[in-house]
Design a protein around this motif. Structure first.
Motif, PDB file in Angstrom:
ATOM      1  N   THR A  64       0.839  -1.205   0.000  1.00 24.24           N
ATOM      2  CA  THR A  64       0.000   0.000   0.000  1.00 24.24           C
ATOM      3  C   THR A  64       0.869   1.248   0.000  1.00 24.24           C
ATOM      4  O   THR A  64       2.006   1.241   0.460  1.00 24.24           O
ATOM      5  N   LYS A  65       0.287   2.319  -0.521  1.00 25.32           N
ATOM      6  CA  LYS A  65       0.992   3.595  -0.600  1.00 25.32           C
ATOM      7  C   LYS A  65       0.034   4.688  -0.133  1.00 25.32           C
ATOM      8  O   LYS A  65      -0.420   5.506  -0.919  1.00 25.32           O
ATOM      9  N   THR A  66      -0.260   4.675   1.154  1.00 21.48           N
ATOM     10  CA  THR A  66      -1.161   5.678   1.723  1.00 21.48           C
ATOM     11  C   THR A  66      -0.325   6.776   2.381  1.00 21.48           C
ATOM     12  O   THR A  66       0.871   6.596   2.599  1.00 21.48           O
ATOM     13  N   PRO A  67      -0.930   7.890   2.747  1.00 21.54           N
ATOM     14  CA  PRO A  67      -0.182   8.958   3.419  1.00 21.54           C
ATOM     15  C   PRO A  67       0.216   8.609   4.865  1.00 21.54           C
ATOM     16  O   PRO A  67       1.017   9.310   5.464  1.00 21.54           O
ATOM     17  N   ILE A  68      -0.307   7.531   5.405  1.00 20.15           N
ATOM     18  CA  ILE A  68      -0.072   7.216   6.818  1.00 20.15           C
ATOM     19  C   ILE A  68       1.404   6.939   7.099  1.00 20.15           C
ATOM     20  O   ILE A  68       1.958   7.440   8.070  1.00 20.15           O
ATOM     21  N   GLY A  69       2.051   6.133   6.262  1.00 19.22           N
ATOM     22  CA  GLY A  69       3.467   5.807   6.481  1.00 19.22           C
ATOM     23  C   GLY A  69       4.343   7.047   6.433  1.00 19.22           C
ATOM     24  O   GLY A  69       5.207   7.253   7.284  1.00 19.22           O
ATOM     25  N   GLY A  70       4.125   7.889   5.440  1.00 16.76           N
ATOM     26  CA  GLY A  70       4.893   9.125   5.315  1.00 16.76           C
ATOM     27  C   GLY A  70       4.649  10.072   6.475  1.00 16.76           C
ATOM     28  O   GLY A  70       5.581  10.706   6.987  1.00 16.76           O
ATOM     29  N   ALA A  71       3.402  10.173   6.907  1.00 17.78           N
ATOM     30  CA  ALA A  71       3.071  11.076   8.016  1.00 17.78           C
ATOM     31  C   ALA A  71       3.712  10.602   9.319  1.00 17.78           C
ATOM     32  O   ALA A  71       4.289  11.403  10.062  1.00 17.78           O
ATOM     33  N   ALA A  72       3.628   9.303   9.578  1.00 19.54           N
ATOM     34  CA  ALA A  72       4.242   8.766  10.800  1.00 19.54           C
ATOM     35  C   ALA A  72       5.754   8.971  10.765  1.00 19.54           C
ATOM     36  O   ALA A  72       6.375   9.334  11.765  1.00 19.54           O
ATOM     37  N   THR A  94      15.158  19.863  12.415  1.00 20.18           N
ATOM     38  CA  THR A  94      13.778  19.391  12.517  1.00 20.18           C
ATOM     39  C   THR A  94      13.166  19.211  11.133  1.00 20.18           C
ATOM     40  O   THR A  94      12.531  18.192  10.848  1.00 20.18           O
ATOM     41  N   VAL A  95      13.362  20.196  10.267  1.00 22.26           N
ATOM     42  CA  VAL A  95      12.808  20.134   8.908  1.00 22.26           C
ATOM     43  C   VAL A  95      13.447  18.983   8.129  1.00 22.26           C
ATOM     44  O   VAL A  95      12.751  18.191   7.483  1.00 22.26           O
ATOM     45  N   ILE A  96      14.770  18.881   8.191  1.00 25.49           N
ATOM     46  CA  ILE A  96      15.464  17.804   7.480  1.00 25.49           C
ATOM     47  C   ILE A  96      15.023  16.439   8.030  1.00 25.49           C
ATOM     48  O   ILE A  96      14.775  15.497   7.265  1.00 25.49           O
ATOM     49  N   GLY A  97      14.902  16.337   9.349  1.00 25.80           N
ATOM     50  CA  GLY A  97      14.447  15.088   9.960  1.00 25.80           C
ATOM     51  C   GLY A  97      13.046  14.717   9.512  1.00 25.80           C
ATOM     52  O   GLY A  97      12.760  13.544   9.232  1.00 25.80           O
ATOM     53  N   ALA A  98      12.160  15.710   9.425  1.00 31.59           N
ATOM     54  CA  ALA A  98      10.781  15.446   8.999  1.00 31.59           C
ATOM     55  C   ALA A  98      10.742  14.980   7.549  1.00 31.59           C
ATOM     56  O   ALA A  98      10.019  14.029   7.214  1.00 31.59           O
ATOM     57  N   LEU A  99      11.517  15.621   6.682  1.00 33.07           N
ATOM     58  CA  LEU A  99      11.538  15.221   5.271  1.00 33.07           C
ATOM     59  C   LEU A  99      12.116  13.819   5.094  1.00 33.07           C
ATOM     60  O   LEU A  99      11.565  12.991   4.361  1.00 33.07           O
ATOM     61  N   ALA A 100      13.226  13.562   5.762  1.00 36.89           N
ATOM     62  CA  ALA A 100      13.839  12.240   5.668  1.00 36.89           C
ATOM     63  C   ALA A 100      12.919  11.178   6.273  1.00 36.89           C
ATOM     64  O   ALA A 100      12.778  10.075   5.730  1.00 36.89           O
ATOM     65  N   GLY A 101      12.280  11.502   7.387  1.00 39.57           N
ATOM     66  CA  GLY A 101      11.355  10.560   8.018  1.00 39.57           C
ATOM     67  C   GLY A 101      10.151  10.258   7.144  1.00 39.57           C
ATOM     68  O   GLY A 101       9.696   9.115   7.085  1.00 39.57           O
ATOM     69  N   ALA A 102       9.643  11.278   6.447  1.00 35.14           N
ATOM     70  CA  ALA A 102       8.497  11.065   5.559  1.00 35.14           C
ATOM     71  C   ALA A 102       8.861  10.102   4.437  1.00 35.14           C
ATOM     72  O   ALA A 102       8.104   9.180   4.126  1.00 35.14           O
ATOM     73  N   ALA A 103      10.039  10.305   3.849  1.00 39.95           N
ATOM     74  CA  ALA A 103      10.479   9.416   2.771  1.00 39.95           C
ATOM     75  C   ALA A 103      10.668   7.990   3.299  1.00 39.95           C
ATOM     76  O   ALA A 103      10.216   7.020   2.684  1.00 39.95           O
ATOM     77  N   ALA A 104      11.335   7.874   4.437  1.00 37.58           N
ATOM     78  CA  ALA A 104      11.584   6.550   5.015  1.00 37.58           C
ATOM     79  C   ALA A 104      10.275   5.870   5.416  1.00 37.58           C
ATOM     80  O   ALA A 104      10.102   4.659   5.212  1.00 37.58           O
ATOM     81  N   GLY A 105       9.337   6.626   5.964  1.00 32.39           N
ATOM     82  CA  GLY A 105       8.046   6.063   6.371  1.00 32.39           C
ATOM     83  C   GLY A 105       7.239   5.546   5.192  1.00 32.39           C
ATOM     84  O   GLY A 105       6.617   4.482   5.272  1.00 32.39           O
ATOM     85  N   ALA A 106       7.266   6.277   4.080  1.00 34.04           N
ATOM     86  CA  ALA A 106       6.540   5.837   2.882  1.00 34.04           C
ATOM     87  C   ALA A 106       7.136   4.551   2.331  1.00 34.04           C
ATOM     88  O   ALA A 106       6.414   3.619   1.960  1.00 34.04           O
ATOM     89  N   VAL A 107       8.471   4.485   2.293  1.00 32.70           N
ATOM     90  CA  VAL A 107       9.145   3.279   1.805  1.00 32.70           C
ATOM     91  C   VAL A 107       8.867   2.100   2.746  1.00 32.70           C
ATOM     92  O   VAL A 107       8.604   0.976   2.301  1.00 32.70           O
TER      93      VAL A 107
END
Length: 160
Positions: A64-72, A94-107
């Motif tokens: 699945t590719k929902t926004p939940i993984g990226g948001a978490a 904080t901003v860099i961590g959020a962007l990297a976390g969003a990418a990692a969460g989606a994957v």
């Protein structure tokens, strides 16, 4: 309690929350199994046809590719980033961590919900040849006599 200790406890709580969300994603993913019926399919008339399996090929059913993984991931990454540095450096982290976390969460979400599948080619007794892809949770081999079960919503499965 010091501010750094509060931030650490908050970060740990947020990481725990993100892990729970990730685990829930696997429960939210709809099944592509030949053995699982949706609630709407229960107690409904379904069409059954018979045939012979021509071939079976292993495939991968994407997750699945929902926004939940990226948001978490974004929340977790942002919180972890906020524990680095101070002042404007902390904001950047904080901003860099959020962007990297969003990418990692989606994957991670896509990887967690990915399934092994089978592409099953069936020569139905009426002369029609069809292909059904379903999870690889039932042993089906070329030459097997099978049932092709089709629900009113168009969902089709192959069963022995």
């Amino acid at each position: 309690m010091k501010t750094s200790q509060r931030t650490l406890k908050f970060s740990q709580a947020l990481i725990f929350f993100a892990a729970v969300v990730a685990l829930c994603l696997t429960g939210c993913a709809s099944s592509r199994s030949g053995q699982v019926y949706s609630r709407d399919q229960a107690r409904q008339v379904q069409t059954v046809e018979t045939g012979t399996v021509e071939s079976v090929r292993e495939v991968l059913i994407e997750g699945t590719k929902t926004p939940i993984g990226g948001a978490a991931g974004a929340v977790t990454g942002g919180v972890l980033g906020s524990t680095v540095g101070g002042g404007s450096g902390r904001t950047v982290a904080t901003v860099i961590g959020a962007l990297a976390g969003a990418a990692a969460g989606a994957v991670a979400e896509e990887g967690i919900t990915r399934k092994q599948g089978l592409e099953i080619v069936v020569n139905k007794d009426n002369g029609q040849t069809i292909v059904v892809v379903q999870e690889a949770d039932v042993a089906i081999l070329a030459g097997d006599r099978v049932r092709v079960i089709t629900a009113a919503d168009g969902t089709t499965r192959v069963s022995r």
